[in-house]
Design a protein around this motif. Structure first.
Motif, PDB file in Angstrom:
ATOM      1  N   LEU A   1       8.383 -10.465  -5.881  1.00  0.00           N
ATOM      2  CA  LEU A   1       7.038 -10.957  -5.641  1.00  0.00           C
ATOM      3  C   LEU A   1       6.898 -12.450  -5.963  1.00  0.00           C
ATOM      4  O   LEU A   1       6.331 -13.204  -5.164  1.00  0.00           O
ATOM      5  N   PRO A   2       7.401 -12.937  -7.109  1.00  0.00           N
ATOM      6  CA  PRO A   2       7.308 -14.378  -7.382  1.00  0.00           C
ATOM      7  C   PRO A   2       8.033 -15.216  -6.321  1.00  0.00           C
ATOM      8  O   PRO A   2       7.519 -16.247  -5.881  1.00  0.00           O
ATOM      9  N   GLY A   3       9.220 -14.785  -5.912  1.00  0.00           N
ATOM     10  CA  GLY A   3       9.952 -15.522  -4.883  1.00  0.00           C
ATOM     11  C   GLY A   3       9.213 -15.523  -3.554  1.00  0.00           C
ATOM     12  O   GLY A   3       9.192 -16.533  -2.837  1.00  0.00           O
TER      13      GLY A   3
ATOM     14  N   ARG B   1     -12.960  -9.175  -0.078  1.00  0.00           N
ATOM     15  CA  ARG B   1     -14.161  -8.675  -0.768  1.00  0.00           C
ATOM     16  C   ARG B   1     -13.882  -7.358  -1.486  1.00  0.00           C
ATOM     17  O   ARG B   1     -14.362  -7.142  -2.611  1.00  0.00           O
ATOM     18  N   ARG B   2     -13.089  -6.498  -0.854  1.00  0.00           N
ATOM     19  CA  ARG B   2     -12.778  -5.205  -1.467  1.00  0.00           C
ATOM     20  C   ARG B   2     -11.919  -5.383  -2.719  1.00  0.00           C
ATOM     21  O   ARG B   2     -12.181  -4.754  -3.757  1.00  0.00           O
ATOM     22  N   ARG B   3     -10.912  -6.254  -2.633  1.00  0.00           N
ATOM     23  CA  ARG B   3      -9.987  -6.406  -3.749  1.00  0.00           C
ATOM     24  C   ARG B   3     -10.588  -7.189  -4.915  1.00  0.00           C
ATOM     25  O   ARG B   3     -10.102  -7.096  -6.052  1.00  0.00           O
ATOM     26  N   LEU B   4     -11.645  -7.946  -4.655  1.00  0.00           N
ATOM     27  CA  LEU B   4     -12.283  -8.703  -5.734  1.00  0.00           C
ATOM     28  C   LEU B   4     -13.381  -7.914  -6.450  1.00  0.00           C
ATOM     29  O   LEU B   4     -13.862  -8.343  -7.515  1.00  0.00           O
ATOM     30  N   LYS B   5     -13.756  -6.763  -5.928  1.00  0.00           N
ATOM     31  CA  LYS B   5     -14.841  -5.985  -6.540  1.00  0.00           C
ATOM     32  C   LYS B   5     -14.602  -5.664  -8.009  1.00  0.00           C
ATOM     33  O   LYS B   5     -15.533  -5.749  -8.833  1.00  0.00           O
TER      34      LYS B   5
ATOM     35  N   HIS C   1      -4.104 -16.700   8.100  1.00  0.00           N
ATOM     36  CA  HIS C   1      -3.280 -15.521   7.789  1.00  0.00           C
ATOM     37  C   HIS C   1      -2.385 -15.790   6.578  1.00  0.00           C
ATOM     38  O   HIS C   1      -2.306 -14.961   5.658  1.00  0.00           O
ATOM     39  N   PHE C   2      -1.730 -16.934   6.568  1.00  0.00           N
ATOM     40  CA  PHE C   2      -0.811 -17.257   5.473  1.00  0.00           C
ATOM     41  C   PHE C   2      -1.549 -17.280   4.137  1.00  0.00           C
ATOM     42  O   PHE C   2      -1.085 -16.728   3.136  1.00  0.00           O
ATOM     43  N   LEU C   3      -2.715 -17.937   4.102  1.00  0.00           N
ATOM     44  CA  LEU C   3      -3.472 -18.056   2.849  1.00  0.00           C
ATOM     45  C   LEU C   3      -3.983 -16.697   2.370  1.00  0.00           C
ATOM     46  O   LEU C   3      -3.980 -16.415   1.164  1.00  0.00           O
ATOM     47  N   ALA C   4      -4.404 -15.847   3.299  1.00  0.00           N
ATOM     48  CA  ALA C   4      -4.892 -14.524   2.905  1.00  0.00           C
ATOM     49  C   ALA C   4      -3.760 -13.699   2.305  1.00  0.00           C
ATOM     50  O   ALA C   4      -3.938 -13.028   1.270  1.00  0.00           O
ATOM     51  N   VAL C   5      -2.586 -13.736   2.935  1.00  0.00           N
ATOM     52  CA  VAL C   5      -1.433 -13.004   2.404  1.00  0.00           C
ATOM     53  C   VAL C   5      -1.037 -13.568   1.047  1.00  0.00           C
ATOM     54  O   VAL C   5      -0.738 -12.814   0.100  1.00  0.00           O
ATOM     55  N   LEU C   6      -1.040 -14.878   0.915  1.00  0.00           N
ATOM     56  CA  LEU C   6      -0.697 -15.509  -0.367  1.00  0.00           C
ATOM     57  C   LEU C   6      -1.644 -15.050  -1.467  1.00  0.00           C
ATOM     58  O   LEU C   6      -1.199 -14.670  -2.571  1.00  0.00           O
ATOM     59  N   ALA C   7      -2.942 -15.068  -1.187  1.00  0.00           N
ATOM     60  CA  ALA C   7      -3.918 -14.670  -2.200  1.00  0.00           C
ATOM     61  C   ALA C   7      -3.717 -13.209  -2.616  1.00  0.00           C
ATOM     62  O   ALA C   7      -3.774 -12.871  -3.808  1.00  0.00           O
ATOM     63  N   GLN C   8      -3.453 -12.341  -1.655  1.00  0.00           N
ATOM     64  CA  GLN C   8      -3.250 -10.933  -1.972  1.00  0.00           C
ATOM     65  C   GLN C   8      -2.027 -10.737  -2.865  1.00  0.00           C
ATOM     66  O   GLN C   8      -2.050  -9.923  -3.811  1.00  0.00           O
ATOM     67  N   ARG C   9      -0.976 -11.486  -2.599  1.00  0.00           N
ATOM     68  CA  ARG C   9       0.235 -11.350  -3.412  1.00  0.00           C
ATOM     69  C   ARG C   9       0.059 -11.987  -4.791  1.00  0.00           C
ATOM     70  O   ARG C   9       0.597 -11.482  -5.782  1.00  0.00           O
TER      71      ARG C   9
ATOM     72  N   LEU D   1      -2.757 -12.015  -6.432  1.00  0.00           N
ATOM     73  CA  LEU D   1      -3.540 -11.029  -7.179  1.00  0.00           C
ATOM     74  C   LEU D   1      -2.658  -9.858  -7.599  1.00  0.00           C
ATOM     75  O   LEU D   1      -2.777  -9.349  -8.720  1.00  0.00           O
ATOM     76  N   GLU D   2      -1.771  -9.446  -6.701  1.00  0.00           N
ATOM     77  CA  GLU D   2      -0.846  -8.363  -7.021  1.00  0.00           C
ATOM     78  C   GLU D   2       0.022  -8.722  -8.218  1.00  0.00           C
ATOM     79  O   GLU D   2       0.373  -7.857  -9.036  1.00  0.00           O
ATOM     80  N   LEU D   3       0.361 -10.007  -8.370  1.00  0.00           N
ATOM     81  CA  LEU D   3       1.167 -10.465  -9.495  1.00  0.00           C
ATOM     82  C   LEU D   3       0.332 -10.613 -10.763  1.00  0.00           C
ATOM     83  O   LEU D   3       0.871 -10.792 -11.853  1.00  0.00           O
ATOM     84  N   GLY D   4      -1.006 -10.527 -10.625  1.00  0.00           N
ATOM     85  CA  GLY D   4      -1.889 -10.654 -11.785  1.00  0.00           C
ATOM     86  C   GLY D   4      -2.462 -12.045 -11.978  1.00  0.00           C
ATOM     87  O   GLY D   4      -3.090 -12.318 -13.006  1.00  0.00           O
ATOM     88  N   HIS D   5      -2.276 -12.923 -11.002  1.00  0.00           N
ATOM     89  CA  HIS D   5      -2.762 -14.306 -11.100  1.00  0.00           C
ATOM     90  C   HIS D   5      -4.099 -14.413 -10.369  1.00  0.00           C
ATOM     91  O   HIS D   5      -4.181 -14.940  -9.251  1.00  0.00           O
TER      92      HIS D   5
END
Length: 480
Positions: A384-386, A453-457, A408-416, A418-422
């Motif tokens: 995930l970090p890489g 919006r769903r993931r930030l709830k 698209h790139f920025l949305a995927v980046l943000a999701q990952r 958040l997945e990493l906890g950042h």
């Protein structure tokens, strides 16, 4: 037959409407059908009563239906399809308009919609150009787009092989006839230029704006040119240029989450490329189908298509080689083949070092795309970090006008992130996403917005999300 019985006939309103548009009496129309039939070697003796029966719901004979469609196309100066005329598409090669485009010489051009020889065993008899007209008309009509977009993607669909497509085009030579329009190299260049412009609009404003433009140009301009008289070399070039445009339209449909429609556009692009004997566009379209399969999670199918694209293009230049091997890397990672995935990434990087700096609007590939593929591969193997680092590097190299891609790139980046906890880093990326998204019409962007919006709830009370909230509300109001 029951369908032709007095009690079960349904009036053919499509045919009646076309007669009104053409301002023909039924007697005039019968004479015109007879005349076009004579061009195709048929001796027909239809009169007003036959046309009245057709309008009332009696189905014309199979070999006559293409003549009816051709008559209206000539009179109205636009493509008319069997569906518009209330007629089923002929099941044999009688309506193989694509064949009539790719065969014959300059001195003996085929007649659009004219009769051809019987279909060979196993031929589907699909009329590529008519299908494109029907798809394009629906795609440019907001009231019908949701209907055609509802088609289902098929992971098991049969993909025609390039040699089979080329041989099918060569098999059926149409009879001589007359054409009313002639095209040359300037018309081919016009199609390529418009395709480039539409790709630029896609990058900057999104597929929601660009795809209806592509569909309208395809139906109103490219289709008549595909049916025009031309020297053989020009005819092949026009088929190739049209294939590129159809490929791009399919890519936009895929990106707009209309996957069934996108797949149909891709199949038509393959058929046009095969008829043009254009290996590059055929392989590029296969690669697009692989990308679509990977987007939907069909890793095995994505790899099969990516490998087929690479195998069918043994003489690919370095940029096309990178374009194909990058997708192979992603697909191999999806099926857990670590060795192949990283080997393909190395091939991609090596090919890019040998490529020139030319930017191609259709099928282009650069270091930005390579890094995005690297990010996908790393993510599939749980790095995930890489993956995040590769995405950040990709964004830094992206052209400023490629707004849809950046969304698209920025949305995927943000999701990952958040997945990493950042969370704070994810909110920064989502802020940048919103800055671009508000300028773009994109179904995929809409999907990313709802995912955000769903993931930030769960984090609504945090400082980072409270800071982002006004921006989210502002964009939501803008998008309606």
């Amino acid at each position: 037959m029951a369908s032709n019985s007095r009690h079960s006939r349904t009036p053919n309103t499509g045919l009646a409407n076309l007669l009104d548009q053409a301002k023909w009496s039924r007697s005039q129309f019968a004479q015109i059908v007879n005349r076009i039939g004579a061009e195709a070697g048929l001796e027909l003796r239809y009169d007003q009563s036959a046309v009245s029966h057709w309008v009332a719901g009696t189905m014309p004979k199979e070999q006559v239906r293409p003549l009816i469609v051709e008559a209206f196309s000539r009179k109205l100066g636009r493509p008319v399809t069997h569906a518009e005329a209330g007629l089923p598409v002929v099941s044999s090669a009688y309506t193989s308009t694509l064949t009539s485009l790719t065969s014959g010489s300059e001195g003996t051009p085929g007649t659009p919609g004219a009769l051809g020889p019987s279909a060979p065993p196993g031929s589907s008899g699909v009329n590529t150009l008519e299908e494109l007209v029907d798809m394009g008309r629906a795609d440019m009509d907001p009231s019908r787009r949701n209907v055609i977009a509802a088609g289902l993607f098929s992971a098991a669909i049969v993909v025609p092989l390039f040699p089979d497509l080329a041989q099918a085009a060569d098999r059926n030579a149409p009879p001589a006839g007359k054409r009313t329009v002639r095209i040359g190299a300037p018309q081919v260049q016009a199609v390529r230029t418009m395709t480039d412009r539409i790709a630029d609009i896609l990058d900057e404003l999104g597929g929601g704006h660009a795809r209806p433009m592509a569909a309208a140009f395809l139906v109103n301009t490219v289709m008549p040119w595909l049916k025009a008289e031309a020297p053989e070399a020009v005819r092949k070039d026009m088929l190739s240029a049209a294939s590129d445009l159809v490929y791009l339209t399919g890519w936009m449909a895929m990106y707009e989450r209309a996957h069934g429609l996108g797949q149909q556009y891709y199949l038509r692009a393959l058929e046009l490329a095969g008829a043009a004997e254009d290996h590059v566009t055929y392989c590029r379209t296969l690669r697009g189908m692989s990308l679509q399969a990977s987007n939907l999670g069909y890793g095995k199918r994505a790899l099969e298509l990516a490998d087929s694209a690479a195998e069918a293009s043994p003489k690919a230049g370095p940029r096309l080689r990178a374009f194909l091997s990058g997708q192979q890397a992603h697909s191999a990672a999806m099926v857990g083949d670590r060795r192949q995935a990283f080997a393909r990434l190395r091939e991609t990087e090596t090919a890019l070092t040998k490529a020139d700096n030319r930017r191609e609007s259709v099928g282009g590939y650069d270091h930005t795309a390579y890094l995005f593929h690297m990010s996908h591969v790393l993510y599939e193997f749980k790095d995930l970090p890489g993956s995040i680092t590769a995405l950040q590097q990709s964004l830094r190299t992206q052209a400023k006008n490629e707004r849809q891609g950046r969304v698209h790139f920025l949305a995927v980046l943000a999701q990952r992130q958040l997945e990493l906890g950042h969370l704070e880093a994810a909110c920064v990326s989502w802020w940048q996403f919103l800055d671009d998204y508000e300028h773009v019409s994109s179904a995929r962007g809409d999907e990313h917005f709802e995912t955000m919006r769903r993931r930030l709830k769960p984090y609504v009370k945090t400082w980072a999300v409270r800071k982002l909230r006004p921006k989210i509300d502002e964009v939501a109001a803008l998008k309606g």
